[in-house]
Enzyme design. Structure first.
Site, short mmCIF file in Angstrom:
data_model
loop_
_atom_site.label_atom_id
_atom_site.label_comp_id
_atom_site.label_asym_id
_atom_site.label_seq_id
_atom_site.Cartn_x
_atom_site.Cartn_y
_atom_site.Cartn_z
N LYS A 175 0.24 8.43 -9.92
CA LYS A 175 0.52 7.05 -10.33
C LYS A 175 1.13 7.01 -11.72
O LYS A 175 0.74 7.77 -12.59
CB LYS A 175 -0.78 6.24 -10.32
CG LYS A 175 -1.42 6.15 -8.95
CD LYS A 175 -2.81 5.54 -9.02
CE LYS A 175 -3.78 6.42 -9.78
NZ LYS A 175 -5.18 5.93 -9.71
N THR A 207 -5.03 -5.37 -16.32
CA THR A 207 -4.82 -4.25 -15.38
C THR A 207 -6.14 -3.52 -15.09
O THR A 207 -6.13 -2.36 -14.72
CB THR A 207 -3.79 -3.25 -15.94
OG1 THR A 207 -4.22 -2.86 -17.24
CG2 THR A 207 -2.40 -3.84 -16.00
N GLY A 209 -8.91 -2.13 -13.09
CA GLY A 209 -9.14 -1.83 -11.67
C GLY A 209 -7.89 -1.64 -10.83
O GLY A 209 -7.97 -1.62 -9.60
N THR A 210 -6.74 -1.44 -11.48
CA THR A 210 -5.50 -1.24 -10.69
C THR A 210 -5.60 0.00 -9.81
O THR A 210 -5.19 -0.03 -8.64
CB THR A 210 -4.27 -1.10 -11.61
OG1 THR A 210 -4.56 -0.15 -12.64
CG2 THR A 210 -3.87 -2.42 -12.23
N GLY A 211 -6.13 1.08 -10.37
CA GLY A 211 -6.21 2.33 -9.61
C GLY A 211 -7.15 2.19 -8.41
O GLY A 211 -6.85 2.67 -7.31
N CYS A 212 -8.30 1.53 -8.63
CA CYS A 212 -9.28 1.34 -7.54
C CYS A 212 -8.66 0.49 -6.43
O CYS A 212 -8.76 0.82 -5.24
CB CYS A 212 -10.52 0.60 -8.06
SG CYS A 212 -11.32 1.39 -9.45
N1 LIG Z 1 1.94 -2.79 -15.66
C1 LIG Z 1 2.14 -2.47 -14.38
N2 LIG Z 1 3.18 -2.99 -13.69
C2 LIG Z 1 3.38 -2.69 -12.39
N3 LIG Z 1 2.60 -1.84 -11.70
C3 LIG Z 1 1.56 -1.27 -12.33
C4 LIG Z 1 1.27 -1.54 -13.70
N4 LIG Z 1 0.16 -0.85 -14.06
C5 LIG Z 1 -0.22 -0.16 -12.97
N5 LIG Z 1 0.61 -0.40 -11.93
C6 LIG Z 1 0.48 0.14 -10.56
O1 LIG Z 1 -0.88 0.13 -10.24
C7 LIG Z 1 -1.23 1.29 -9.49
C8 LIG Z 1 -2.35 2.03 -10.22
O2 LIG Z 1 -1.76 2.76 -11.30
P1 LIG Z 1 -2.49 3.15 -12.65
O3 LIG Z 1 -1.66 4.24 -13.25
O4 LIG Z 1 -2.74 1.91 -13.46
O5 LIG Z 1 -3.86 3.69 -12.11
P2 LIG Z 1 -5.16 4.07 -12.91
O6 LIG Z 1 -4.83 4.49 -14.31
O7 LIG Z 1 -5.88 5.06 -12.09
O8 LIG Z 1 -5.94 2.73 -12.94
P3 LIG Z 1 -7.44 2.51 -13.51
O9 LIG Z 1 -7.31 2.37 -14.98
O10 LIG Z 1 -7.87 1.29 -12.81
O11 LIG Z 1 -8.24 3.73 -13.16
C9 LIG Z 1 0.05 2.11 -9.33
O12 LIG Z 1 0.64 1.83 -8.08
C10 LIG Z 1 0.93 1.60 -10.47
O13 LIG Z 1 2.28 1.70 -10.13
C1 LIG Z 2 -17.17 1.48 -11.48
C2 LIG Z 2 -15.78 1.77 -11.94
N1 LIG Z 2 -15.01 2.57 -11.18
C3 LIG Z 2 -13.74 2.84 -11.56
C4 LIG Z 2 -13.21 2.29 -12.73
C5 LIG Z 2 -11.79 2.64 -13.16
O1 LIG Z 2 -11.00 1.55 -13.21
C6 LIG Z 2 -14.05 1.45 -13.49
N2 LIG Z 2 -13.61 0.86 -14.64
N3 LIG Z 2 -15.31 1.20 -13.06
#
Ligand SMILES: Nc1ncnc2c1ncn2[C@@H]1O[C@H](COP(=O)(O)OP(=O)(O)OP(=O)(O)O)[C@@H](O)[C@H]1O
Ligand SMILES: Cc1ncc(CO)c(N)n1
Length: 269
Positions: A175, A207, A209-212
């Protein structure tokens, strides 16, 4: 009617934007029946993680057995697993129930910097969980930890994705949310072909929880029988809609809008 079932094995976020809560909301919006195994309880809001309380291993295994002995699942994802003991117990149970469509979101550090995985647990992730995975969804810092590589260029990303497939993953989405480039590029690799999934970077602090949410959307799609690349494309649409229409909740990094994709039927790919 056949109901698609999706399971999340992850931590609870009291603020509702990440973890189990984000996963269940996403499953619901994408028409999958959601089930959950809680690995840890966090006291968390948009300002940060204020406390982490892991669930005892027996409690985690008992939750998994409750699903495995009765309901089963069509797909599952893992999120916050916190320790090597939890990773090993979860991996053993996934193997025991022969569950497939396994999405591994290798959650390590929350946006505010709190540790959601102990450093020494990275090896357990590599040895026991990654080999069971259909897809692993690291962000760049997580991919660096897993592969022990510095990732700066697209070539570095490709090498790291190859390393993760070498570790036994069927596919990888690296990502690109971290950083400040105009576009966000998620790199998909299925062991043979690389696909760059590009979308404009949305300028927002909301942003959390975007990854979750992204990995939960992949899981819901896999549960419905969608093939992996299409599942990832739909997940990217889902998270894009959720980030674009922020809710403005909380004083810090607020949650994304889990209603947005269904309400707007956004289809940009
Ligand atoms: N500012 C943004 N604009 C558009 N898409 C985004 C943005 N931030 C994240 N994404 C999208 O969100 C999804 C998760 O990416 P991200 O790199 O934020 O994950 P993460 O770091 O694991 O998230 P978390 O911090 O929740 O663990 C990907 O598909 C990414 O392209
Ligand atoms: C419980 C939990 N899982 C994953 C993340 C990562 O976004 C968070 N902030 N909290």
């Amino acid at each position: 009617m056949i109901i698609a079932k999706a399971l999340t094995i992850a931590g609870s976020d009291s603020g509702g934007g990440a973890g189990i809560q984000a996963d269940l909301k996403t499953f619901q919006e994408l028409d999958a029946y959601g089930m959950s195994i809680i690995t840890a309880v966090t006291a968390q809001n948009t300002l940060g993680v204020h406390g982490v309380y892991p669930v005892p291993i027996e409690g985690i295994v008992e939750q998994i057995d409750a699903i495995g002995n009765d309901m089963g699942t069509n797909a599952l994802k893992t999120g916050m697993l916190f320790s090597s003991e939890i990773i090993e117990a979860v991996s053993e149970r996934i193997h025991h129930y022969q569950w497939d469509n396994v999405v591994i979101d290798p959650v390590m550090i929350a946006k505010g910097g709190a540790k959601l995985l102990q450093d020494e647990a990275v090896n357990a992730l590599i040895d026991t969980l990654i080999p069971l995975s259909t897809v692993v969804t690291p962000n760049i810092p997580e991919a660096e930890m897993i592969t022990n590589r510095k990732i700066n260029t697209v070539e570095d990303r490709k090498k790291a994705a190859k390393d993760i497939v070498q570790m036994g993953a069927t596919s990888v989405v690296m990502k690109g949310g971290h950083g400040s480039a105009d576009d966000v590029v998620d790199l998909f690799f299925d062991g043979e072909t690389f696909v760059e999934m590009t979308s404009p970077r949305i300028d927002t602090r909301h942003t959390h929880g975007t990854g979750c949410t992204f990995s939960a959307a992949i899981t819901a799609e896999l549960a419905k029988g969608v093939e992996i690349k299409q599942a990832v494309l739909t997940a990217k649409d889902f998270i894009r809609a959720a980030i674009e229409t922020e809710l403005g909740i909380g004083e810090g990094h607020g949650p994304t809008n889990h209603w947005a994709y269904k309400k707007r039927s956004v289809k940009s790919f």
